[in-house]
Design an enzyme around this catalytic site. Sequence first.
Site, PDB file in Angstrom:
ATOM      1  N   HIS A 165      37.548  57.625  34.608  1.00 24.63           N
ATOM      2  CA  HIS A 165      36.947  56.286  34.808  1.00 24.63           C
ATOM      3  C   HIS A 165      35.462  56.398  35.156  1.00 24.63           C
ATOM      4  O   HIS A 165      34.912  55.514  35.819  1.00 24.63           O
ATOM      5  CB  HIS A 165      37.673  55.491  35.906  1.00 24.63           C
ATOM      6  N   SER A 292       8.383  57.609  24.613  1.00 26.33           N
ATOM      7  CA  SER A 292       8.338  56.165  24.445  1.00 26.33           C
ATOM      8  C   SER A 292       6.920  55.774  24.051  1.00 26.33           C
ATOM      9  O   SER A 292       5.954  56.376  24.505  1.00 26.33           O
ATOM     10  CB  SER A 292       8.733  55.488  25.758  1.00 26.33           C
ATOM     11  N   LYS A 298       8.598  58.701  29.769  1.00 27.33           N
ATOM     12  CA  LYS A 298       9.927  58.785  29.160  1.00 27.33           C
ATOM     13  C   LYS A 298      10.144  60.037  28.322  1.00 27.33           C
ATOM     14  O   LYS A 298       9.256  60.514  27.634  1.00 27.33           O
ATOM     15  CB  LYS A 298      10.180  57.561  28.276  1.00 27.33           C
ATOM     16  N   GLU A 305      21.670  60.200  20.987  1.00 24.72           N
ATOM     17  CA  GLU A 305      21.889  58.762  20.780  1.00 24.72           C
ATOM     18  C   GLU A 305      22.148  58.437  19.311  1.00 24.72           C
ATOM     19  O   GLU A 305      23.014  57.632  18.973  1.00 24.72           O
ATOM     20  CB  GLU A 305      20.679  57.968  21.273  1.00 24.72           C
TER      21      GLU A 305
END
Length: 472
Positions: A165, A292, A298, A305
């Site tokens: 979980h 970024s 970043k 991804e």
Amino acid sequence: MSTKPRSTKAPVVSRSGRFAAGPAADVAAFSESISFDWRLWRHDLLGSMAHATMLQKIGVLSKAELKAILRGLDAIGREIAAVKFPWKPELEDVHMNLEAELTRRVPAGAKLHTARSRNDQVALDVRLWLRDELRALAGELRDLQRVLVSLGLHNADVIIPGYTHLQRAQPVYFAHHLLAYVEMFSRDTGRLFDCHERTNVCPLGSGALAGSTMPLDRELVARLLHFVDEKGRPRVTQNSMDAVSDRDFVVEFAAAAALIAVHLSRLAEDVILWASAEFNFIKIADAYTTGSSLMPQKKNPDVAELTRGKSARVIGNLVSLLTLLKGLPMTYNRDLQEDKERLFDTADTVRACVRLMAAMLNHTTVKADVCRAAASDPQLLATDLADYLVKQGLPFRQAHHVVGAVVAFAEKAGRPLNQVSVAEFQKISPKFGPDVRTVFDLKRAMQRRTLTGAPGTSEVKKQLARWKNLLR
Ligand code: ARG
């Protein structure tokens, strides 16, 4: 859009005398497949070579004609490889392009299509292409498994929290977590081999749908194209209608590939979490991340991804293929041309994801100190504490309840579990002995996990060694 016929001139491989004119330009543009099926060229040439060899054996071609055809096909192959071949969209697909060019060069090329239809030809080409693809993908999966095992071996003593979980659950070796994926990719490889088994059957000789009246030697063609079983016996399809109309082997591949994509997506998700400041378990090399355009600080795990994102189209391709087949009447229908882009996209996407994930993980380091801090959370050993009570004779349900009370007590006192005193433990249950706090010794806790498949010290070592050996 123009409805004017593109041309009234018959192409070299004509649509026969049946038509006075070629298709309208927009029909030709709508129905062409050369823009994507050109990549079957190698397999189409191999199929034609085998078919021609057989046609000579049964007396349809003379030796000289066969020689000229083989030479012509070989020359065409070399030109395609050198990007010098004049592909013609008006010739619709790869089969017509190659045959037309051969016939333009070699008159006997006009005999090549004897007892052959594009329907069994395309089924053959796709099987040949997929066979190569299956072997190549299996090889790439093996490379990825090697990277995972090597990352595990390099961090063999690193322990992290295992999660259910997405909540901290019990401690596991980092390598154990990686080996979970090695197991998944091993089953994936098995599925590719299964698919290979059913793909590796020769459909040539099925004709358009009903075979041929010519005395073809289907077994010879099968042998020439290595459609053989483990004993070298030829494997040919047993029903001509089935052979030209089903693409279940493509669906099987798409399904196996979709599972690979899903497994990769899960691995990608773990990597993304681990690379976040909140987890901070790993560092991905700069070359495998992106920045970024706005936020200078970043460093984004885009490879992971995109791998997660690309699984969507691979799953979509599987659904497209199933939907494509479900309403088709027997036998060949032009709808089947739609299988190729889905097939190629699945193959290309999954191959790229496997390769990029392997490369990225090969350039990833594990932050052992951060992992150690996370794994030292004594709550991870609450289950071990319950097992301790079970060993003192308490039924597990009661032990679970008692440990729950200890956790609640520690939480209220604002102390970690291993800072609860022996007296406090014993106040909650007299079953706790003076040795109770030894349960929280993480090293010993990991040594206690000796079951096969468990993340114990010796078992994980054993599994790492087993995989290293298997992937040699
Ligand atoms: N391009 C077609 C395909 O991909 C080849 C077979 C065409 N056969 C036909 N009878 N029109 O399926």
